[in-house]
Structures are given as C-alpha cells and as structure tokens.
Motif scaffolding. Structure first.
Motif, PDB file in Angstrom:
ATOM      1  N   GLY A 183       0.820  -1.203   0.000  1.00  0.00           N
ATOM      2  CA  GLY A 183       0.000   0.000   0.000  1.00  0.00           C
ATOM      3  C   GLY A 183       0.858   1.259   0.000  1.00  0.00           C
ATOM      4  N   GLY A 184       0.210   2.401  -0.193  1.00  0.00           N
ATOM      5  CA  GLY A 184       0.930   3.666  -0.197  1.00  0.00           C
ATOM      6  C   GLY A 184       0.059   4.784  -0.711  1.00  0.00           C
ATOM      7  N   SER A 185       0.704   5.912  -1.013  1.00  0.00           N
ATOM      8  CA  SER A 185       0.009   7.091  -1.527  1.00  0.00           C
ATOM      9  C   SER A 185       0.461   7.356  -2.953  1.00  0.00           C
ATOM     10  CB  SER A 185       0.325   8.311  -0.654  1.00  0.00           C
ATOM     11  OG  SER A 185      -0.146   8.126   0.653  1.00  0.00           O
ATOM     12  N   VAL A 186      -0.513   7.531  -3.846  1.00  0.00           N
ATOM     13  CA  VAL A 186      -0.204   7.797  -5.252  1.00  0.00           C
ATOM     14  C   VAL A 186      -1.150   8.869  -5.769  1.00  0.00           C
ATOM     15  CG1 VAL A 186       0.678   5.475  -5.740  1.00  0.00           C
ATOM     16  CG2 VAL A 186      -1.754   5.967  -6.059  1.00  0.00           C
ATOM     17  N   PRO A 187      -0.764   9.576  -6.833  1.00  0.00           N
ATOM     18  CA  PRO A 187      -1.701  10.517  -7.461  1.00  0.00           C
ATOM     19  C   PRO A 187      -2.680   9.771  -8.353  1.00  0.00           C
ATOM     20  CG  PRO A 187       0.382  10.526  -8.633  1.00  0.00           C
ATOM     21  CD  PRO A 187       0.567   9.628  -7.450  1.00  0.00           C
ATOM     22  N   ALA A 188      -3.788  10.417  -8.670  1.00  0.00           N
ATOM     23  CA  ALA A 188      -4.762   9.820  -9.575  1.00  0.00           C
ATOM     24  C   ALA A 188      -4.087   9.419 -10.885  1.00  0.00           C
ATOM     25  CB  ALA A 188      -5.902  10.791  -9.844  1.00  0.00           C
ATOM     26  N   GLY A 189      -4.457   8.254 -11.385  1.00  0.00           N
ATOM     27  CA  GLY A 189      -3.846   7.709 -12.585  1.00  0.00           C
ATOM     28  C   GLY A 189      -2.663   6.808 -12.323  1.00  0.00           C
ATOM     29  N   GLY A 190      -2.211   6.765 -11.085  1.00  0.00           N
ATOM     30  CA  GLY A 190      -1.058   5.947 -10.736  1.00  0.00           C
ATOM     31  C   GLY A 190      -1.399   4.486 -10.533  1.00  0.00           C
ATOM     32  N   SER A 191      -0.379   3.709 -10.208  1.00  0.00           N
ATOM     33  CA  SER A 191      -0.525   2.266 -10.037  1.00  0.00           C
ATOM     34  C   SER A 191       0.125   1.824  -8.731  1.00  0.00           C
ATOM     35  CB  SER A 191       0.141   1.504 -11.190  1.00  0.00           C
ATOM     36  OG  SER A 191      -0.449   1.810 -12.429  1.00  0.00           O
ATOM     37  N   LEU A 192      -0.412   0.742  -8.193  1.00  0.00           N
ATOM     38  CA  LEU A 192       0.185   0.061  -7.043  1.00  0.00           C
ATOM     39  C   LEU A 192      -0.015  -1.437  -7.229  1.00  0.00           C
ATOM     40  CD1 LEU A 192      -1.017   2.154  -3.951  1.00  0.00           C
ATOM     41  CD2 LEU A 192       1.343   1.910  -4.732  1.00  0.00           C
ATOM     42  N   ARG A 193       0.883  -2.203  -6.626  1.00  0.00           N
ATOM     43  CA  ARG A 193       0.723  -3.654  -6.612  1.00  0.00           C
ATOM     44  C   ARG A 193       0.720  -4.113  -5.163  1.00  0.00           C
ATOM     45  NH1 ARG A 193       1.291  -7.489 -10.552  1.00  0.00           N
ATOM     46  NH2 ARG A 193       1.639  -9.633  -9.830  1.00  0.00           N
ATOM     47  N   LEU A 194      -0.417  -4.651  -4.748  1.00  0.00           N
ATOM     48  CA  LEU A 194      -0.540  -5.192  -3.398  1.00  0.00           C
ATOM     49  C   LEU A 194      -0.208  -6.681  -3.418  1.00  0.00           C
ATOM     50  CD1 LEU A 194      -3.914  -3.560  -2.262  1.00  0.00           C
ATOM     51  CD2 LEU A 194      -1.597  -2.614  -2.212  1.00  0.00           C
TER      52      LEU A 194
ATOM     53  N   ASN B  47      -4.230  -0.447 -11.518  1.00  0.00           N
ATOM     54  CA  ASN B  47      -3.822   0.595 -12.464  1.00  0.00           C
ATOM     55  C   ASN B  47      -4.888   1.680 -12.541  1.00  0.00           C
ATOM     56  OD1 ASN B  47      -1.505  -0.909 -13.143  1.00  0.00           O
ATOM     57  ND2 ASN B  47      -2.634  -2.040 -14.712  1.00  0.00           N
ATOM     58  N   ASN B  48      -4.477   2.838 -13.027  1.00  0.00           N
ATOM     59  CA  ASN B  48      -5.401   3.978 -13.194  1.00  0.00           C
ATOM     60  C   ASN B  48      -6.194   4.215 -11.915  1.00  0.00           C
ATOM     61  OD1 ASN B  48      -6.715   6.101 -14.457  1.00  0.00           O
ATOM     62  ND2 ASN B  48      -8.270   4.783 -15.392  1.00  0.00           N
ATOM     63  N   LEU B  49      -5.488   4.318 -10.816  1.00  0.00           N
ATOM     64  CA  LEU B  49      -6.154   4.518  -9.527  1.00  0.00           C
ATOM     65  C   LEU B  49      -6.821   5.883  -9.465  1.00  0.00           C
ATOM     66  CD1 LEU B  49      -3.445   2.848  -7.319  1.00  0.00           C
ATOM     67  CD2 LEU B  49      -5.861   2.215  -7.333  1.00  0.00           C
ATOM     68  N   GLN B  50      -7.954   5.924  -8.789  1.00  0.00           N
ATOM     69  CA  GLN B  50      -8.742   7.150  -8.647  1.00  0.00           C
ATOM     70  C   GLN B  50      -8.959   7.435  -7.168  1.00  0.00           C
ATOM     71  OE1 GLN B  50      -9.477   9.046 -11.379  1.00  0.00           O
ATOM     72  NE2 GLN B  50      -8.249   7.490 -12.444  1.00  0.00           N
ATOM     73  N   PRO B  51      -9.290   8.682  -6.818  1.00  0.00           N
ATOM     74  CA  PRO B  51      -9.494   9.005  -5.392  1.00  0.00           C
ATOM     75  C   PRO B  51     -10.520   8.099  -4.706  1.00  0.00           C
ATOM     76  CG  PRO B  51      -9.319  11.012  -6.663  1.00  0.00           C
ATOM     77  CD  PRO B  51      -9.328   9.885  -7.662  1.00  0.00           C
TER      78      PRO B  51
ATOM     79  N   VAL C 223      -4.295   2.327   1.177  1.00  0.00           N
ATOM     80  CA  VAL C 223      -4.070   2.926  -0.143  1.00  0.00           C
ATOM     81  C   VAL C 223      -4.734   4.298  -0.148  1.00  0.00           C
ATOM     82  CG1 VAL C 223      -4.608   2.781  -2.604  1.00  0.00           C
ATOM     83  CG2 VAL C 223      -3.899   0.725  -1.347  1.00  0.00           C
ATOM     84  N   THR C 224      -3.980   5.314  -0.513  1.00  0.00           N
ATOM     85  CA  THR C 224      -4.501   6.669  -0.590  1.00  0.00           C
ATOM     86  C   THR C 224      -4.202   7.231  -1.976  1.00  0.00           C
ATOM     87  OG1 THR C 224      -4.122   7.004   1.772  1.00  0.00           O
ATOM     88  CG2 THR C 224      -4.476   8.967   0.425  1.00  0.00           C
ATOM     89  N   VAL C 225      -5.251   7.682  -2.657  1.00  0.00           N
ATOM     90  CA  VAL C 225      -5.104   8.233  -4.003  1.00  0.00           C
ATOM     91  C   VAL C 225      -5.521   9.698  -3.964  1.00  0.00           C
ATOM     92  CG1 VAL C 225      -5.682   7.974  -6.436  1.00  0.00           C
ATOM     93  CG2 VAL C 225      -5.671   5.960  -4.935  1.00  0.00           C
ATOM     94  N   SER C 226      -4.631  10.571  -4.352  1.00  0.00           N
ATOM     95  CA  SER C 226      -4.916  12.003  -4.325  1.00  0.00           C
ATOM     96  C   SER C 226      -5.334  12.491  -5.705  1.00  0.00           C
ATOM     97  CB  SER C 226      -3.687  12.767  -3.846  1.00  0.00           C
ATOM     98  OG  SER C 226      -2.575  12.488  -4.679  1.00  0.00           O
ATOM     99  N   SER C 227      -6.184  13.501  -5.697  1.00  0.00           N
ATOM    100  CA  SER C 227      -6.696  14.039  -6.972  1.00  0.00           C
ATOM    101  C   SER C 227      -5.773  15.109  -7.525  1.00  0.00           C
ATOM    102  CB  SER C 227      -8.097  14.611  -6.766  1.00  0.00           C
ATOM    103  OG  SER C 227      -8.078  15.592  -5.771  1.00  0.00           O
TER     104      SER C 227
END
Length: 135
Positions: free
Chosen positions: A9-20, A86-90, A131-135
């Motif tokens: 987990g972590g913090s990413v901007p909108a449109g980013g990706s993470l792998r859990l 992928n393409n993470l959103q808030p 998981v935190t997704v910022s706009s």
C-alpha cells in the motif's frame, strides 16, 4: 494456523498504479483449494469485495468498479495472491484486506464470490494495507 500479511500500500496521485501482495503462511496455495479475495473498506463505508480467485483455477471475479483496472493473480513461488491496480482514482482510497476461505473443488463461475458473500467471517484475514489516491 493460516496467516495472511498484506503489503504494497501507499500514496499515489490519480492515474497511478500500485501492486498489493498478500503473503500466506500455514498453507500452500499451489496444493490447496482456497478462495482468495481482496476487499476494500473506504473511510466511513462498509467493506466491499473487489476481486476473487480460486487457487485450483477458473475465472477470476471482479467488482464492476475495478474490472479492467485491477488484476488478481496467484504467485506460487512467493505463495501469495497479488492485486495489480492501475489507473487509480481518489474513490479507490481505503484500507485493503485479503482473505482466504477453505473451499471445495468447484470451478463454477461466481463460486468464490458466493462463498465470500455467505461466509467471509469464517475465513482468514490479514491486517490490511492503506491505499490513498490524491486528486
């Protein structure tokens, strides 16, 4: 004793990706029959099922809100179940949990989803990863 530990987990901007990743101990996914699931609990909301897979094979299930963006997979070397996002959103922000249910050999589509709907409280759960997704 089956134990699950989530990571990635972590913090990413909108449109980013993470792998859990959901590491499993006390059971071998490649030789057992389990329904594995990833869940999300957004702040102040109920927990929701995102994706499932059956360790003995068969089609994965995805919640409509994540289909096409998230992919669940099994890694027999790591003995883990991963969730590529992928393409993470808030609105994807929340605590992510993995769960395991001992299951029969059925590979009928929707089997694991139905099992989690009926008896998720009887399964094994990890402690979650944020998981935190910022706009």
């Amino acid at each position: 004793q089956v134990q699950l530990v989530e990571s990635g987990g972590g913090s990413v901007p909108a449109g980013g990706s993470l792998r859990l990743s959901c590491g499993v101990s006390g059971a071998t996914l490649a030789s057992g029959s389990y329904c594995m699931g990833w869940f999300r609990q957004p702040p102040t909301k109920e927990r929701e099922l995102l994706a499932t897979l059956k360790t003995t094979g068969g089609a994965a299930y995805y919640n409509d809100g994540v289909e096409g963006r998230f992919t669940i997979s099994q890694d027999d070397v790591k003995n883990s179940v991963d969730l590529q996002m992928n393409n993470l959103q808030p609105e994807d922000t929340g605590m992510y949990y993995c769960a395991a249910l001992a299951a029969g050999l059925s590979s009928v589509p929707g089997y694991c989803r139905a099992q989690f709907d009926r008896r998720s409280d009887t399964g094994h759960w990890g402690q979650g990863t944020q998981v935190t997704v910022s706009s």
